[in-house]
Motif scaffolding. Sequence first.
Motif, PDB file in Angstrom:
ATOM      1  N   ILE A  75      30.895  21.722  49.164  1.00  0.00           N
ATOM      2  CA  ILE A  75      32.269  22.212  49.284  1.00  0.00           C
ATOM      3  C   ILE A  75      32.818  22.614  47.908  1.00  0.00           C
ATOM      4  N   GLN A  76      32.565  21.762  46.908  1.00  0.00           N
ATOM      5  CA  GLN A  76      33.004  22.068  45.546  1.00  0.00           C
ATOM      6  C   GLN A  76      32.334  23.341  45.030  1.00  0.00           C
ATOM      7  N   PHE A  77      31.109  23.577  45.481  1.00  0.00           N
ATOM      8  CA  PHE A  77      30.395  24.793  45.078  1.00  0.00           C
ATOM      9  C   PHE A  77      31.132  26.040  45.570  1.00  0.00           C
ATOM     10  N   PHE A  78      31.552  26.039  46.829  1.00  0.00           N
ATOM     11  CA  PHE A  78      32.267  27.191  47.381  1.00  0.00           C
ATOM     12  C   PHE A  78      33.624  27.375  46.705  1.00  0.00           C
ATOM     13  N   ILE A  79      34.290  26.271  46.392  1.00  0.00           N
ATOM     14  CA  ILE A  79      35.563  26.356  45.676  1.00  0.00           C
ATOM     15  C   ILE A  79      35.348  26.967  44.293  1.00  0.00           C
ATOM     16  N   MET A  80      34.255  26.537  43.638  1.00  0.00           N
ATOM     17  CA  MET A  80      33.921  27.083  42.319  1.00  0.00           C
ATOM     18  C   MET A  80      33.632  28.575  42.402  1.00  0.00           C
ATOM     19  N   ILE A  81      32.896  29.012  43.426  1.00  0.00           N
ATOM     20  CA  ILE A  81      32.581  30.432  43.586  1.00  0.00           C
ATOM     21  C   ILE A  81      33.858  31.246  43.743  1.00  0.00           C
ATOM     22  N   PHE A  82      34.814  30.725  44.512  1.00  0.00           N
ATOM     23  CA  PHE A  82      36.088  31.425  44.673  1.00  0.00           C
ATOM     24  C   PHE A  82      36.789  31.543  43.317  1.00  0.00           C
ATOM     25  N   GLY A  83      36.886  30.431  42.591  1.00  0.00           N
ATOM     26  CA  GLY A  83      37.600  30.426  41.313  1.00  0.00           C
ATOM     27  C   GLY A  83      36.944  31.297  40.265  1.00  0.00           C
ATOM     28  N   ILE A  84      35.615  31.225  40.161  1.00  0.00           N
ATOM     29  CA  ILE A  84      34.903  31.975  39.126  1.00  0.00           C
ATOM     30  C   ILE A  84      34.900  33.465  39.463  1.00  0.00           C
ATOM     31  N   SER A  85      34.891  33.812  40.763  1.00  0.00           N
ATOM     32  CA  SER A  85      34.945  35.214  41.187  1.00  0.00           C
ATOM     33  C   SER A  85      36.331  35.792  40.907  1.00  0.00           C
ATOM     34  N   PHE A  86      37.357  34.973  41.142  1.00  0.00           N
ATOM     35  CA  PHE A  86      38.731  35.392  40.830  1.00  0.00           C
ATOM     36  C   PHE A  86      38.872  35.656  39.331  1.00  0.00           C
ATOM     37  N   LEU A  87      38.323  34.748  38.531  1.00  0.00           N
ATOM     38  CA  LEU A  87      38.373  34.910  37.077  1.00  0.00           C
ATOM     39  C   LEU A  87      37.629  36.172  36.651  1.00  0.00           C
ATOM     40  N   PHE A  88      36.479  36.411  37.267  1.00  0.00           N
ATOM     41  CA  PHE A  88      35.662  37.581  36.940  1.00  0.00           C
ATOM     42  C   PHE A  88      36.416  38.875  37.228  1.00  0.00           C
ATOM     43  N   MET A  89      36.996  38.982  38.425  1.00  0.00           N
ATOM     44  CA  MET A  89      37.657  40.227  38.816  1.00  0.00           C
ATOM     45  C   MET A  89      38.893  40.485  37.962  1.00  0.00           C
ATOM     46  N   THR A  90      39.712  39.466  37.746  1.00  0.00           N
ATOM     47  CA  THR A  90      40.903  39.661  36.910  1.00  0.00           C
ATOM     48  C   THR A  90      40.507  40.015  35.480  1.00  0.00           C
ATOM     49  N   SER A  91      39.417  39.422  34.994  1.00  0.00           N
ATOM     50  CA  SER A  91      38.948  39.706  33.634  1.00  0.00           C
ATOM     51  C   SER A  91      38.449  41.133  33.506  1.00  0.00           C
ATOM     52  N   ILE A  92      37.668  41.590  34.492  1.00  0.00           N
ATOM     53  CA  ILE A  92      37.137  42.962  34.461  1.00  0.00           C
ATOM     54  C   ILE A  92      38.266  43.981  34.520  1.00  0.00           C
ATOM     55  N   ILE A  93      39.263  43.735  35.368  1.00  0.00           N
ATOM     56  CA  ILE A  93      40.402  44.653  35.481  1.00  0.00           C
ATOM     57  C   ILE A  93      41.122  44.761  34.134  1.00  0.00           C
ATOM     58  N   GLN A  94      41.316  43.628  33.457  1.00  0.00           N
ATOM     59  CA  GLN A  94      41.979  43.650  32.154  1.00  0.00           C
ATOM     60  C   GLN A  94      41.077  44.236  31.072  1.00  0.00           C
ATOM     61  N   LEU A  95      39.812  43.854  31.101  1.00  0.00           N
ATOM     62  CA  LEU A  95      38.866  44.279  30.063  1.00  0.00           C
ATOM     63  C   LEU A  95      38.693  45.795  30.057  1.00  0.00           C
ATOM     64  N   THR A  96      38.669  46.399  31.235  1.00  0.00           N
ATOM     65  CA  THR A  96      38.442  47.843  31.346  1.00  0.00           C
ATOM     66  C   THR A  96      39.741  48.643  31.306  1.00  0.00           C
ATOM     67  N   GLY A  97      40.879  47.961  31.209  1.00  0.00           N
ATOM     68  CA  GLY A  97      42.152  48.658  31.087  1.00  0.00           C
ATOM     69  C   GLY A  97      42.767  49.096  32.398  1.00  0.00           C
ATOM     70  N   PHE A  98      42.223  48.630  33.535  1.00  0.00           N
ATOM     71  CA  PHE A  98      42.759  49.028  34.828  1.00  0.00           C
ATOM     72  C   PHE A  98      44.014  48.243  35.204  1.00  0.00           C
ATOM     73  N   ASP A  99      44.474  47.366  34.316  1.00  0.00           N
ATOM     74  CA  ASP A  99      45.751  46.683  34.544  1.00  0.00           C
ATOM     75  C   ASP A  99      46.925  47.561  34.121  1.00  0.00           C
ATOM     76  N   ASP A 100      46.620  48.709  33.505  1.00  0.00           N
ATOM     77  CA  ASP A 100      47.659  49.672  33.136  1.00  0.00           C
ATOM     78  C   ASP A 100      48.255  50.293  34.410  1.00  0.00           C
ATOM     79  N   LYS A 101      49.550  50.521  34.396  1.00  0.00           N
ATOM     80  CA  LYS A 101      50.244  51.025  35.581  1.00  0.00           C
ATOM     81  C   LYS A 101      49.691  52.361  36.086  1.00  0.00           C
ATOM     82  N   LYS A 102      49.241  53.202  35.161  1.00  0.00           N
ATOM     83  CA  LYS A 102      48.789  54.532  35.603  1.00  0.00           C
ATOM     84  C   LYS A 102      47.489  54.475  36.406  1.00  0.00           C
ATOM     85  N   TYR A 103      46.789  53.303  36.346  1.00  0.00           N
ATOM     86  CA  TYR A 103      45.556  53.154  37.132  1.00  0.00           C
ATOM     87  C   TYR A 103      45.757  52.270  38.354  1.00  0.00           C
TER      88      TYR A 103
END
Length: 426
Positions: A75-103
């Motif tokens: 169960i903790q494994f699935f919770i970890m996958i959710f958390g680490i995937s959330f961190l990954f996606m938010t990080s990629i969006i910020q890292l690549t600049g897609f957090d800018d309003k025009k994108y």
Amino acid sequence: MTKLIKNNMLSIVFSSLMVIYTMGSSITSGDVVYFKNYAKEFDYQYLTFALSRYSTWSSRLLIESISAYFSVHYIQFFIMIFGISFLFMTSIIQLTGFDDKKYSQYKLIIPILAIFFFPINQLFDGAGVIATMTNYYVPMCLLAYGLLIFKKDSKYYLVKLLAFIFAMQQEQFALLGFIIILITVGYRICQKLTITYYVPFLIFSMLGILSAKLSPGNAIRTIKEIKERFPDFESVSFFRKLDIGFIRMSYDLLFNKLVTLFFILMLVSILIFSVFKRKINQSITMGAIIAMIVLPYLQIWTPISKVKIIYDSFPKGLNENILSITGQTVVSIFPDLVMVLMLSAIIVTIWTILATYRDKIIIFTLLIGGTASKMLLSLSPTVSISGIRTFVPMIFCGFLITIYFIKLSLDVMIESNQQTRIEIKS
């Protein structure tokens, strides 16, 4: 709370999908059986187990520890996958600049691409989903978060450093991280900018490489794997080992459907940008390369078809490991020659369509880092049997490159639309 959920909806949906895909894999198969037994043997003292493994099998200290922990706690494994995937996606969006309003209206592209680039039940199921994801997916997600040091926001610096340190325990990501930070430091020195911010990251990436090299467990493991997996390994010269690694990498890039998919997606993003920039020669070159790779899957002959025939005819070692005979006959040179020419054409195309040195440095850092992380397996006796999971660092770089070219294409498109509006108003 509602606003927070709305702002992070893409990351939440992506994380949920990754958990669902993980549930679709058998979490009780693969190395999880061994880790569960080890956990019981060490009375569930996971750090003690990891220290023992460092001396007897692997340099991946904390990675081994969490592999054992999650082999017992599903169960903790699935919770970890959710958390680490959330961190990954938010990080990629910020890292690549897609957090800018025009994108904002284009952000959906990133999770869609991520699902194609990182299919859980195929890419992370080699040694069992728990062991493979803790050894590859978790370090990849943490590295993505650690790389947010490149953004101007300096908040949570220590947390990013800790995430980076964890990722550096996986030797392929350690080499990738080292190359990225080293080139960054070199660039900033040339620009007479401060490097203090990046020095700890450079040091810990070097320590990650040294740890993998000097770990007594890795030395023991290598001796055992040479004996069991590749008895011919020690008799193979250094340059032959590199060629074996290049053959293995090339073969999978061209003929392993999953790996080929990521390669094609990256090339298509480059082609789209070439077309947007109206670079005719580069567009034709990329179109021809894509066609040469794709058409053999449709049973249409191209020079790539001949490459597979020749690679399949190469002699095998005692345990069916592909051996390099490049250079011993005229025919044996053909696959490497085709691959080198194709990669050279891709490199030249990328160099000539990118307008700024900053863009060139970013893309070529990822190309070099991704290729080096895969070629590192050339020095391992498991080079021919390690599976597609060892492509994860390279696929991660290809994912970033693809997003980068899509963003550049969007910039051209947005600028063109704005210019059109101005002309209409005038």
